[in-house]
Scaffold this active site. Sequence first.
Site, PDB file in Angstrom:
ATOM      1  N   LEU A 195       0.865  -1.180   0.000  1.00  0.00           N
ATOM      2  CA  LEU A 195       0.000   0.000   0.000  1.00  0.00           C
ATOM      3  C   LEU A 195       0.900   1.227   0.000  1.00  0.00           C
ATOM      4  O   LEU A 195       1.930   1.247   0.683  1.00  0.00           O
ATOM      5  CB  LEU A 195      -0.920   0.023   1.228  1.00  0.00           C
ATOM      6  CG  LEU A 195      -2.053  -1.006   1.297  1.00  0.00           C
ATOM      7  CD1 LEU A 195      -2.832  -0.831   2.604  1.00  0.00           C
ATOM      8  CD2 LEU A 195      -2.992  -0.890   0.114  1.00  0.00           C
ATOM      9  N   ASP A 196       0.500   2.252  -0.755  1.00  0.00           N
ATOM     10  CA  ASP A 196       1.282   3.479  -0.790  1.00  0.00           C
ATOM     11  C   ASP A 196       1.356   4.127   0.593  1.00  0.00           C
ATOM     12  O   ASP A 196       0.496   3.908   1.455  1.00  0.00           O
ATOM     13  CB  ASP A 196       0.677   4.474  -1.779  1.00  0.00           C
ATOM     14  CG  ASP A 196       0.822   4.020  -3.223  1.00  0.00           C
ATOM     15  OD1 ASP A 196       1.629   3.113  -3.479  1.00  0.00           O
ATOM     16  OD2 ASP A 196       0.112   4.578  -4.085  1.00  0.00           O
ATOM     17  N   PHE A 197       2.342   4.966   0.768  1.00  0.00           N
ATOM     18  CA  PHE A 197       2.542   5.697   2.019  1.00  0.00           C
ATOM     19  C   PHE A 197       1.270   6.397   2.478  1.00  0.00           C
ATOM     20  O   PHE A 197       0.907   6.367   3.657  1.00  0.00           O
ATOM     21  CB  PHE A 197       3.678   6.717   1.809  1.00  0.00           C
ATOM     22  CG  PHE A 197       3.817   7.720   2.912  1.00  0.00           C
ATOM     23  CD1 PHE A 197       4.410   7.372   4.113  1.00  0.00           C
ATOM     24  CD2 PHE A 197       3.362   9.019   2.744  1.00  0.00           C
ATOM     25  CE1 PHE A 197       4.549   8.303   5.136  1.00  0.00           C
ATOM     26  CE2 PHE A 197       3.492   9.955   3.756  1.00  0.00           C
ATOM     27  CZ  PHE A 197       4.088   9.600   4.958  1.00  0.00           C
ATOM     28  N   SER A 198       0.551   7.031   1.549  1.00  0.00           N
ATOM     29  CA  SER A 198      -0.611   7.844   1.905  1.00  0.00           C
ATOM     30  C   SER A 198      -1.935   7.078   1.836  1.00  0.00           C
ATOM     31  O   SER A 198      -2.998   7.667   2.053  1.00  0.00           O
ATOM     32  CB  SER A 198      -0.697   9.065   0.978  1.00  0.00           C
ATOM     33  OG  SER A 198       0.463   9.854   1.097  1.00  0.00           O
ATOM     34  N   THR A 199      -1.896   5.790   1.528  1.00  0.00           N
ATOM     35  CA  THR A 199      -3.111   4.974   1.436  1.00  0.00           C
ATOM     36  C   THR A 199      -3.322   4.223   2.743  1.00  0.00           C
ATOM     37  O   THR A 199      -2.389   3.624   3.287  1.00  0.00           O
ATOM     38  CB  THR A 199      -2.995   3.966   0.284  1.00  0.00           C
ATOM     39  OG1 THR A 199      -2.745   4.664  -0.930  1.00  0.00           O
ATOM     40  CG2 THR A 199      -4.273   3.157   0.142  1.00  0.00           C
TER      41      THR A 199
END
Length: 359
Positions: free
Chosen positions: A117-121
């Site tokens: 998962l992306d950093f901001s997700t």
Amino acid sequence: MELYGVATRWRYAHFTLLSAILKQTKKKRLLTSLQHLRFCLQLFTCKCKLTFEPANLGSLRVLYQSDDYIVVDKHWDIRIDSKMWYEKHTVQAQLRHRFPQLADPRTYYGFRFCHQLDFSTSGALCVALNKAAAGRAYRCFKDRTVTKAYLALIRGWVEEGIQTLDFPIGKNSSEGKTHMMCIEGTEGCENPKPCQTELKVLEYGLYDGDPVTKVLLQPLTGRTHQLRVHCSAIGHPIVGDFTYSSGADNAPYRMMLHAHLLHIPLDPLPLLVSAGDPFLPTVDPKWLPQRSLRTLTATVEALLEHRVEEDRRIKERRERERVRQEEERTKHRQDQRTEEESEDQRRQCQDWLSEWAGD
């Protein structure tokens, strides 16, 4: 440890029951399993809460735990892992802090993450607790039998309620953008690969006074930044996506992308987890829905029903292929026996002719 006592035990019990039902269910019994899913989704939705605070070692929220897997609700402001000395707060560090006895010293990070998962997700993130479990999950991801669904708030009002976003995605080699991905045809786009996302509109409304659409996104492929790039490509970037808005969308406290649902068809027991819905007026008062097109529960039910049907077709194709290969092997063996018999008959005939010539 953010577990909710009796409520959490009920969640675990219902997920175990639901997984067993999904394993044994045929299509005529699908409604029963989806009714259990609706109950599970309601349990998780009621526990979502807004926090503007950054992640810390103690803020790990566990959604599911077994001897083989842990599924956590990843915070929106934290990396999964990092080799940088200054990255003190990661999901890996949270897991090591919460479950030091489960860390595997044979791995670099101590834990085997089944996906990214992306950093901001935020949302559901699955972690395997041993090598065999990681292998089983990896095969499911490799065979594309895993079902993932994300909730997002995207800028503007999307006109088409259901659509497939089909834009090949590649690495952006342009100066200053090498940390980004881009769609085929963009200047500097390198090695674009096929990429598809299913988009379903749930609600139209306003976020902090600006028009936005709440959508359910299902990635059919697994490219880096896929959902963010696809939403940007149709002119509806995700709210709070600083990177793919060229730095313009910096007012929201987070990027509004959340991994809502994760279904891994493990054998013998599938794993099915929901991380709830953080995009509710009761959770974030800046989000004001105005018109609903379809409910989240009904949309997820339809998605899982389609997945069950697709899995059934895949199994039928594999069984037909297995039968075909077995028939070919049987025919090959029969042909070999026929050739051997013909060779024996030829030798016998040759022997007879030799005897006849001698007489």
